[in-house]
Write a protein that holds these residues in place. Structure first.
Motif, PDB file in Angstrom:
ATOM      1  N   PRO A   1      37.169  42.801  28.592  1.00  7.72           N
ATOM      2  CA  PRO A   1      37.200  44.168  29.119  1.00  7.72           C
ATOM      3  C   PRO A   1      36.358  45.148  28.299  1.00  7.72           C
ATOM      4  O   PRO A   1      36.029  46.220  28.773  1.00  7.72           O
ATOM      5  N   ASP A   2      35.999  44.777  27.075  1.00  7.57           N
ATOM      6  CA  ASP A   2      35.130  45.635  26.267  1.00  7.57           C
ATOM      7  C   ASP A   2      33.762  44.970  26.187  1.00  7.57           C
ATOM      8  O   ASP A   2      33.557  43.996  25.481  1.00  7.57           O
ATOM      9  N   THR A   3      32.838  45.463  26.988  1.00  7.59           N
ATOM     10  CA  THR A   3      31.535  44.831  27.125  1.00  7.59           C
ATOM     11  C   THR A   3      30.472  45.896  27.355  1.00  7.59           C
ATOM     12  O   THR A   3      30.783  47.049  27.658  1.00  7.59           O
ATOM     13  N   GLU A   4      29.233  45.499  27.214  1.00 10.18           N
ATOM     14  CA  GLU A   4      28.140  46.396  27.532  1.00 10.18           C
ATOM     15  C   GLU A   4      28.068  46.553  29.050  1.00 10.18           C
ATOM     16  O   GLU A   4      28.359  45.607  29.787  1.00 10.18           O
ATOM     17  N   PRO A   5      27.655  47.724  29.540  1.00  2.00           N
ATOM     18  CA  PRO A   5      27.577  47.906  30.995  1.00  2.00           C
ATOM     19  C   PRO A   5      26.697  46.880  31.699  1.00  2.00           C
ATOM     20  O   PRO A   5      26.998  46.485  32.819  1.00  2.00           O
ATOM     21  N   ASP A   6      25.618  46.413  31.050  1.00  2.00           N
ATOM     22  CA  ASP A   6      24.749  45.457  31.738  1.00  2.00           C
ATOM     23  C   ASP A   6      25.299  44.029  31.696  1.00  2.00           C
ATOM     24  O   ASP A   6      24.633  43.095  32.138  1.00  2.00           O
ATOM     25  N   ASP A   7      26.543  43.869  31.218  1.00  2.00           N
ATOM     26  CA  ASP A   7      27.235  42.580  31.283  1.00  2.00           C
ATOM     27  C   ASP A   7      28.663  42.779  31.815  1.00  2.00           C
ATOM     28  O   ASP A   7      29.544  41.957  31.580  1.00  2.00           O
ATOM     29  N   ALA A   8      28.855  43.885  32.525  1.00  2.00           N
ATOM     30  CA  ALA A   8      30.178  44.236  33.060  1.00  2.00           C
ATOM     31  C   ALA A   8      30.424  43.493  34.369  1.00  2.00           C
ATOM     32  O   ALA A   8      29.533  43.354  35.200  1.00  2.00           O
ATOM     33  N   ASN A   9      31.641  43.017  34.535  1.00  2.00           N
ATOM     34  CA  ASN A   9      32.040  42.312  35.746  1.00  2.00           C
ATOM     35  C   ASN A   9      33.355  42.882  36.246  1.00  2.00           C
ATOM     36  O   ASN A   9      34.247  43.168  35.452  1.00  2.00           O
ATOM     37  N   PHE A  10      33.449  43.020  37.557  1.00  2.00           N
ATOM     38  CA  PHE A  10      34.638  43.602  38.174  1.00  2.00           C
ATOM     39  C   PHE A  10      35.213  42.667  39.228  1.00  2.00           C
ATOM     40  O   PHE A  10      34.498  42.151  40.081  1.00  2.00           O
ATOM     41  N   THR A  11      36.513  42.487  39.164  1.00  2.00           N
ATOM     42  CA  THR A  11      37.260  41.862  40.242  1.00  2.00           C
ATOM     43  C   THR A  11      37.360  42.880  41.362  1.00  2.00           C
ATOM     44  O   THR A  11      37.571  44.065  41.114  1.00  2.00           O
ATOM     45  N   ILE A  12      37.212  42.421  42.590  1.00  2.00           N
ATOM     46  CA  ILE A  12      37.377  43.300  43.753  1.00  2.00           C
ATOM     47  C   ILE A  12      38.715  42.969  44.387  1.00  2.00           C
ATOM     48  O   ILE A  12      38.947  41.841  44.813  1.00  2.00           O
ATOM     49  N   GLU A  13      39.596  43.962  44.421  1.00  2.00           N
ATOM     50  CA  GLU A  13      40.870  43.832  45.125  1.00  2.00           C
ATOM     51  C   GLU A  13      40.844  44.751  46.333  1.00  2.00           C
ATOM     52  O   GLU A  13      40.470  45.919  46.211  1.00  2.00           O
ATOM     53  N   ALA A  14      41.245  44.236  47.483  1.00  2.00           N
ATOM     54  CA  ALA A  14      41.449  45.083  48.650  1.00  2.00           C
ATOM     55  C   ALA A  14      42.887  45.575  48.575  1.00  2.00           C
ATOM     56  O   ALA A  14      43.814  44.777  48.366  1.00  2.00           O
ATOM     57  N   LYS A  15      43.058  46.870  48.707  1.00  2.00           N
ATOM     58  CA  LYS A  15      44.402  47.435  48.615  1.00  2.00           C
ATOM     59  C   LYS A  15      45.304  46.786  49.655  1.00  2.00           C
ATOM     60  O   LYS A  15      44.959  46.686  50.820  1.00  2.00           O
ATOM     61  N   GLY A  16      46.440  46.300  49.221  1.00  2.00           N
ATOM     62  CA  GLY A  16      47.400  45.653  50.094  1.00  2.00           C
ATOM     63  C   GLY A  16      47.098  44.191  50.388  1.00  2.00           C
ATOM     64  O   GLY A  16      47.884  43.521  51.052  1.00  2.00           O
ATOM     65  N   GLU A  17      45.936  43.678  49.921  1.00  2.00           N
ATOM     66  CA  GLU A  17      45.570  42.287  50.198  1.00  2.00           C
ATOM     67  C   GLU A  17      45.350  41.476  48.933  1.00  2.00           C
ATOM     68  O   GLU A  17      45.418  40.252  48.981  1.00  2.00           O
ATOM     69  N   GLY A  18      45.005  42.113  47.837  1.00  2.00           N
ATOM     70  CA  GLY A  18      44.765  41.389  46.600  1.00  2.00           C
ATOM     71  C   GLY A  18      43.315  41.013  46.401  1.00  2.00           C
ATOM     72  O   GLY A  18      42.405  41.633  46.953  1.00  2.00           O
ATOM     73  N   TYR A  19      43.113  39.955  45.629  1.00  2.00           N
ATOM     74  CA  TYR A  19      41.780  39.509  45.219  1.00  2.00           C
ATOM     75  C   TYR A  19      40.953  39.110  46.440  1.00  2.00           C
ATOM     76  O   TYR A  19      41.393  38.314  47.258  1.00  2.00           O
ATOM     77  N   VAL A  20      39.712  39.647  46.512  1.00  2.00           N
ATOM     78  CA  VAL A  20      38.823  39.283  47.627  1.00  2.00           C
ATOM     79  C   VAL A  20      37.447  38.824  47.167  1.00  2.00           C
ATOM     80  O   VAL A  20      36.707  38.228  47.942  1.00  2.00           O
ATOM     81  N   GLY A  21      37.068  39.129  45.920  1.00  2.00           N
ATOM     82  CA  GLY A  21      35.741  38.739  45.465  1.00  2.00           C
ATOM     83  C   GLY A  21      35.407  39.336  44.118  1.00  2.00           C
ATOM     84  O   GLY A  21      36.299  39.766  43.367  1.00  2.00           O
ATOM     85  N   HIS A  22      34.112  39.386  43.874  1.00  2.00           N
ATOM     86  CA  HIS A  22      33.663  39.761  42.546  1.00  2.00           C
ATOM     87  C   HIS A  22      32.309  40.455  42.610  1.00  2.00           C
ATOM     88  O   HIS A  22      31.483  40.135  43.461  1.00  2.00           O
ATOM     89  N   ILE A  23      32.089  41.387  41.689  1.00  2.00           N
ATOM     90  CA  ILE A  23      30.802  42.061  41.556  1.00  2.00           C
ATOM     91  C   ILE A  23      30.561  42.309  40.078  1.00  2.00           C
ATOM     92  O   ILE A  23      31.502  42.575  39.328  1.00  2.00           O
TER      93      ILE A  23
END
Length: 187
Positions: free
Chosen positions: A66-88
């Motif tokens: 969770p502590d990383t440089e912005p150009d190596d940042a990764n985010f889990t994508i959660e759809a509200k009410g549905e949970g994990y859907v992908g990654h960016i």
């Protein structure tokens, strides 16, 4: 010419109308493995093998912090009410930061990736002031190219890129988005 990397920072939680973007966690492993073990998804990505196993997801998650440089940042994508859907996320490329993303097949065609990409690019450009972000798609990934074009990415060339899932070099449409174009489109 590459920008100097920004100092490490704690990843924020980014909330949009329908989504929550947050740092990946170990408990995401099963969902990651489920969605990436679909060739319709992994076959569109350069750095993802197929078949994709739970052990692959766990190994990848151990590289995320969770502590990383912005150009190596990764985010889990959660759809509200549905949970994990992908990654960016972003990774350093030879010319500068590269954005990449994927979405589980059950969530395709709902505008989720466009919404997530807008939120991530807003965050990234505000955090870094990078002059350009690079990306691209394999030549057959028309849906992903349409997202990039909608957001202002322009084609900058073609190359050949190894696709681990296909175990082959595949023609790649290289794209880029400048900070100036992004600012103009967001106002």
């Amino acid at each position: 010419m590459r920008n100097e990397r920004a100092a490490p920072m704690m990843l924020p939680i980014i909330e949009t109308e329908r989504l929550i973007l947050r740092a990946p966690r170990p408990q995401d492993a099963e969902a990651i493995a489920l969605y990436l073990n679909d060739f319709a998804v992994s076959g569109n990505l350069a750095r993802v093998p197929f078949p994709y196993h739970l052990s692959d997801a766990k190994a990848w998650l151990r590289t995320r912090h969770p502590d990383t440089e912005p150009d190596d940042a990764n985010f889990t994508i959660e759809a509200k009410g549905e949970g994990y859907v992908g990654h960016i996320g972003f990774h350093p490329g030879p010319d500068g930061p590269v954005i990449g993303y994927w979405l589980g097949k059950p969530f395709w065609g709902r505008g989720i990736m466009t919404e997530a990409t807008i939120a991530c690019l807003d965050w990234f450009f505000a955090e870094t002031r990078a002059p350009v972000v690079y990306s691209g798609v394999f030549h057959f990934n028309i849906a992903s190219l349409a997202i990039q074009q909608k957001l202002g990415f322009t084609q900058s060339g073609r190359s050949w890129l190894l696709c681990l899932a296909r175990d082959a070099e595949v023609e790649h449409i290289d794209t880029q988005l400048t900070l100036g174009v992004w600012k103009a489109r967001r106002t």
